[in-house]
Motif scaffolding. Structure first.
Motif, PDB file in Angstrom:
ATOM      1  N   UNK A 102      37.545  42.266  60.298  1.00  0.00           N
ATOM      2  CA  UNK A 102      37.439  41.348  59.160  1.00  0.00           C
ATOM      3  C   UNK A 102      36.196  40.460  59.222  1.00  0.00           C
ATOM      4  N   UNK A 103      35.405  40.585  60.299  1.00  0.00           N
ATOM      5  CA  UNK A 103      34.218  39.741  60.424  1.00  0.00           C
ATOM      6  C   UNK A 103      33.181  40.112  59.367  1.00  0.00           C
ATOM      7  N   UNK A 104      32.408  39.108  58.963  1.00  0.00           N
ATOM      8  CA  UNK A 104      31.380  39.348  57.950  1.00  0.00           C
ATOM      9  C   UNK A 104      30.153  39.994  58.592  1.00  0.00           C
ATOM     10  N   UNK A 105      29.737  41.100  57.998  1.00  0.00           N
ATOM     11  CA  UNK A 105      28.593  41.832  58.527  1.00  0.00           C
ATOM     12  C   UNK A 105      27.285  41.204  58.076  1.00  0.00           C
ATOM     13  N   UNK A 106      26.265  41.419  58.887  1.00  0.00           N
ATOM     14  CA  UNK A 106      24.925  40.957  58.556  1.00  0.00           C
ATOM     15  C   UNK A 106      24.064  42.163  58.196  1.00  0.00           C
ATOM     16  N   UNK A 107      23.335  42.099  57.062  1.00  0.00           N
ATOM     17  CA  UNK A 107      22.426  43.210  56.741  1.00  0.00           C
ATOM     18  C   UNK A 107      21.432  43.414  57.883  1.00  0.00           C
ATOM     19  N   UNK A 108      21.379  44.624  58.392  1.00  0.00           N
ATOM     20  CA  UNK A 108      20.538  44.910  59.548  1.00  0.00           C
ATOM     21  C   UNK A 108      19.232  45.572  59.129  1.00  0.00           C
ATOM     22  N   UNK A 109      19.321  46.689  58.439  1.00  0.00           N
ATOM     23  CA  UNK A 109      18.119  47.358  57.974  1.00  0.00           C
ATOM     24  C   UNK A 109      18.473  48.373  56.900  1.00  0.00           C
ATOM     25  N   UNK A 110      17.491  48.721  56.115  1.00  0.00           N
ATOM     26  CA  UNK A 110      17.642  49.749  55.092  1.00  0.00           C
ATOM     27  C   UNK A 110      16.275  50.372  54.838  1.00  0.00           C
ATOM     28  N   UNK A 111      16.302  51.593  54.339  1.00  0.00           N
ATOM     29  CA  UNK A 111      15.044  52.285  54.084  1.00  0.00           C
ATOM     30  C   UNK A 111      15.300  53.432  53.124  1.00  0.00           C
ATOM     31  N   UNK A 112      14.254  53.844  52.437  1.00  0.00           N
ATOM     32  CA  UNK A 112      14.317  55.040  51.598  1.00  0.00           C
ATOM     33  C   UNK A 112      12.938  55.667  51.564  1.00  0.00           C
ATOM     34  N   UNK A 113      12.878  56.909  51.142  1.00  0.00           N
ATOM     35  CA  UNK A 113      11.586  57.578  51.103  1.00  0.00           C
ATOM     36  C   UNK A 113      11.716  59.014  50.656  1.00  0.00           C
ATOM     37  N   UNK A 114      10.592  59.719  50.716  1.00  0.00           N
ATOM     38  CA  UNK A 114      10.532  61.107  50.261  1.00  0.00           C
ATOM     39  C   UNK A 114       9.830  61.952  51.313  1.00  0.00           C
ATOM     40  N   UNK A 115      10.407  63.092  51.626  1.00  0.00           N
ATOM     41  CA  UNK A 115       9.833  64.034  52.567  1.00  0.00           C
ATOM     42  C   UNK A 115       9.440  65.309  51.826  1.00  0.00           C
TER      43      UNK A 115
END
Length: 427
Positions: A102-115
């Motif tokens: 139930x603990x609140x999560x912290x945004x850690x990382x995100x990414x997007x792209x094209x291969x």
């Protein structure tokens, strides 16, 4: 024309805790007897990945073909991690897994792209094809699973934790140049030229390729400044180049030979501050310096650890049909690999694992519904090392006790035996 289209989705959720008890230690320290929970950590992770991809191929002529493809991807990682060291604290109550979830999560990382991907191939003959491929690869980042270090305090004890870039970590005011808390994604751009052939009326398959891989933000193993906990970090760049050859020859109806060879040169292309964690080397004046952290920088041109530059293998099988029923198969195989570094550039006093070769053989009698095998593994009884923990600097004498933290794992010695197999069901 030919084409492929697809999609990918992955949802991963983790809730976990770790407890470490040290019975009697609290009382030994003069703290509350029985309060022996020395370490407690709690972790929550929520990872979502998705992608859409496809490729299309076109036969320009009967012999010339082209394929182009692409992949759009994105991911998001949210985490929570907390460590506690409650030794001697009888009032400490660990959270349950339901409470941790139930603990609140912290945004850690995100990414997007094209291969992207491109391939062109040409049939020189009906039995020989040459090709060129350019493709891109990608690997997501992750948390190292350690709590953030508090602001440095020379009067406070430091436990396992991770520093962020630019944070002061000692009384000299030195600051870190890297992020120990997490590591980001890395990417590769791959180039390969090769040939696929069949010769001798199809009895011989001979393939080969040369390749070059450019690696951006490569993920490499290191350790934290505090407690030397193993972590992954991003370097600025690396590359690999090499050649691979394989052959498969059906020499006669009953005799077959297979083999392969590869040569790979993988190295850093940019310096990496504090890459290799070690301890100071012993000296004549101080043969047992203890275990303070010491780090060595990776340098451009350092060979990467974990794999040999050269390796080859050879296998042969001869099948002897019997006049009655069944057959006997004679098998022999030999595999060899060159030396392997256990740290980048062999730095920090870490050893290099010697090259070695292993010879195996077997004789198999196959009667159809049952078989018997006489085998010999590592027939020459080769002694070889497959891995290592720490290095010889960690073997010291402290307070009259011999500390042995360095060792290597070794392969199995010669083993000879008989194995029976029986199929109890009718075929």
């Amino acid at each position: 024309f030919n084409w492929i289209i697809g999609g990918f989705y992955n949802k991963f959720e983790l809730v976990g805790s770790s407890t470490e008890f040290t019975p009697g230690y609290s009382e030994f320290l003069g703290l509350t007897p029985g309060a022996d929970l020395e370490y407690f950590s709690e972790q929550v992770e929520d990872l979502t990945e998705s992608a859409i991809y496809g490729e299309i191929g076109y036969d320009i002529t009967d012999r010339l073909s082209v394929t182009v493809g692409g992949r759009y991807y994105e991911y998001e990682l949210d985490t929570f991690f907390l460590e506690s060291f409650p030794i001697g604290d009888p009032d400490f109550v660990p959270r349950t897994l339901d409470q941790i979830a139930d603990l609140e999560l912290e945004p850690n990382q995100s990414d997007d792209g094209f291969l992207s991907k491109f391939n062109i191939s040409y049939d020189l003959t009906d039995d020989a094809l040459i090709y060129f491929t350019r493709s891109e690869g990608y690997r997501i980042g992750e948390s190292n699973g350690l709590a953030d270090c508090p602001a440095f305090d020379p009067d406070a004890d430091q436990f396992s934790c991770a520093y962020g870039p630019g944070e002061v970590f000692n009384e000299n005011g030195d600051v870190t140049q890297r992020d120990e808390r997490e590591y980001g994604p890395d990417t590769t751009t791959n180039y390969e030229i090769g040939a696929k052939t069949t010769l001798l009326d199809g009895s011989l398959t001979l393939n080969g390729a040369v390749y070059f891989i450019e690696w951006t933000d490569p993920q490499l193993s290191s350790a934290t400044i505090v407690a030397a906990s193993p972590i992954t970090i991003n370097a600025d760049g690396a590359e690999a180049k090499g050649v691979e050859i394989s052959a498969d020859w059906q020499a006669t109806e009953n005799f077959r030979i297979r083999g392969s060879y590869s040569h790979t040169e993988a190295e850093l292309t940019e310096p990496v501050p504090d890459l290799v964690r070690t301890i100071p080397a012993p000296t004549e004046a101080d043969p047992n310096p203890g275990f303070p952290n010491a780090f060595e920088d990776g340098v451009a041109g350092d060979r990467l650890p974990g794999s040999p530059e050269d390796q080859f293998s050879f296998f042969a099988t001869y099948n002897q049909p019997l006049s009655g029923s069944g057959e006997i198969a004679y098998n022999v195989g030999y595999s060899w690999q060159g030396d392997v570094l256990t740290s980048a550039g062999g730095r920090g006093g870490f050893p290099t694992l010697d090259s070695f070769g292993v010879l195996n053989g077997s004789i198999v009698y196959d009667a159809g519904n049952w078989s018997a095998t006489l085998y010999a593994n590592n027939l020459l009884d080769e002694f070889y090392e497959t891995g290592v923990r720490n290095n010889s600097r960690f073997n010291q004498v402290q307070s009259g006790a011999n500390l042995r933290r360095h060792y290597s794992t070794v392969g199995a010695p010669r083993s000879i035996g008989i194995r029976f197999k029986w199929d109890i069901w009718d075929k």
